[in-house]
Design a protein around this motif. Structure first.
Motif, short mmCIF file in Angstrom:
data_model
loop_
_atom_site.label_atom_id
_atom_site.label_comp_id
_atom_site.label_asym_id
_atom_site.label_seq_id
_atom_site.Cartn_x
_atom_site.Cartn_y
_atom_site.Cartn_z
N LYS A 187 33.06 34.26 28.52
CA LYS A 187 33.29 33.35 29.65
C LYS A 187 32.56 33.82 30.90
CE LYS A 187 37.89 31.82 28.25
NZ LYS A 187 39.33 31.95 28.53
N THR A 188 32.59 35.12 31.12
CA THR A 188 31.95 35.68 32.32
C THR A 188 30.44 35.51 32.26
OG1 THR A 188 33.75 37.24 32.58
CG2 THR A 188 31.70 37.76 33.72
N LYS A 189 29.84 35.82 31.13
CA LYS A 189 28.38 35.66 31.01
C LYS A 189 27.97 34.21 31.21
CE LYS A 189 27.22 39.90 29.18
NZ LYS A 189 26.09 40.61 28.66
N PHE A 190 28.77 33.30 30.68
CA PHE A 190 28.42 31.89 30.79
C PHE A 190 28.83 31.27 32.12
CE2 PHE A 190 27.21 32.29 26.44
CZ PHE A 190 26.20 31.35 26.29
N GLU A 191 29.30 32.09 33.06
CA GLU A 191 29.47 31.62 34.44
C GLU A 191 28.11 31.22 35.02
OE1 GLU A 191 33.36 34.43 35.42
OE2 GLU A 191 31.45 34.92 36.35
N LEU A 192 27.04 31.72 34.42
CA LEU A 192 25.68 31.34 34.82
C LEU A 192 25.43 29.85 34.61
CD1 LEU A 192 23.73 34.31 33.25
CD2 LEU A 192 23.51 33.57 35.62
N GLU A 193 26.03 29.29 33.59
CA GLU A 193 25.74 27.91 33.18
C GLU A 193 25.95 26.91 34.32
OE1 GLU A 193 26.55 25.44 29.12
OE2 GLU A 193 28.24 26.54 29.96
N GLU A 194 27.06 26.99 35.00
CA GLU A 194 27.38 26.06 36.08
C GLU A 194 26.34 26.12 37.20
OE1 GLU A 194 30.63 25.86 39.67
OE2 GLU A 194 31.26 26.76 37.78
#
Length: 172
Positions: free
Chosen positions: A83-90
């Motif tokens: 979840k933390t790594k994919f905080e980039l997505e937003e």
């Protein structure tokens, strides 16, 4: 990265300056008005760390190299790392850019329904490498991007290094 640095005025986060404080310090102490590209390594030990760095940097493009069992003493679960790594997505979506993710990473490959470009060694990925060989002078391999194939050589050894290079080629 040498080609990028020859063509553009590039600033990169040095050594382990991958925390919010390190990124802010790099920007404050080293960024010049002439810099055209900022390559920012983002590190995390807690949920929300990547989002915090993204709030400072506002990335246009992002590359997630892996999701694994690092810093579990603070993250408590691999799902929290993911979840933390994919905080980039937003943040990348807001910028109209692209997110690239390593499909060879087991945790990423389990959830390939994300809105990102996948790279790795699987021929089903849009960006992949094959013909991988190792020798005393390094590694050689072929990177495939759509209808283009590029033969590459590096002094680096190990599949992890090749996968990192595939990600860099895909992003560039």
């Amino acid at each position: 990265s040498n080609i990028l640095m020859q063509k553009y005025d590039v600033l990169m986060t040095p050594a382990s300056y991958n925390t919010t404080l390190g990124v802010v310090r790099t920007i404050n102490e080293n960024m010049k008005p002439t810099n055209q590209v900022f390559v920012c390594e983002m590190g995390a030990k807690n949920v929300g760390d990547i989002k915090e760095i993204c709030d400072v940097v506002n990335p246009d493009y992002a590359l997630i190299t892996s999701v694994g069992a690092q810093h579990l003493e603070t993250f408590k679960s691999i799902e929290n790392v993911y979840k933390t790594k994919f905080e980039l997505e937003e943040h990348v979506k807001k910028a109209g850019g692209m997110l690239f993710a390593n499909g060879d990473s087991a945790e990423i490959s389990r959830q390939l329904d994300r809105d990102c470009k996948i790279y790795g060694t699987n021929k089903d990925f849009p960006y992949y490498a094959d013909n991988i060989s190792y020798g005393k002078f390094g590694s050689s391999f072929t990177v495939h991007i759509k209808d283009i194939s590029i033969d590459l050589n590096t002094k680096l050894l190990g599949l992890h290094s090749i996968i990192d290079i595939i990600g860099a080629v895909a992003l560039s």
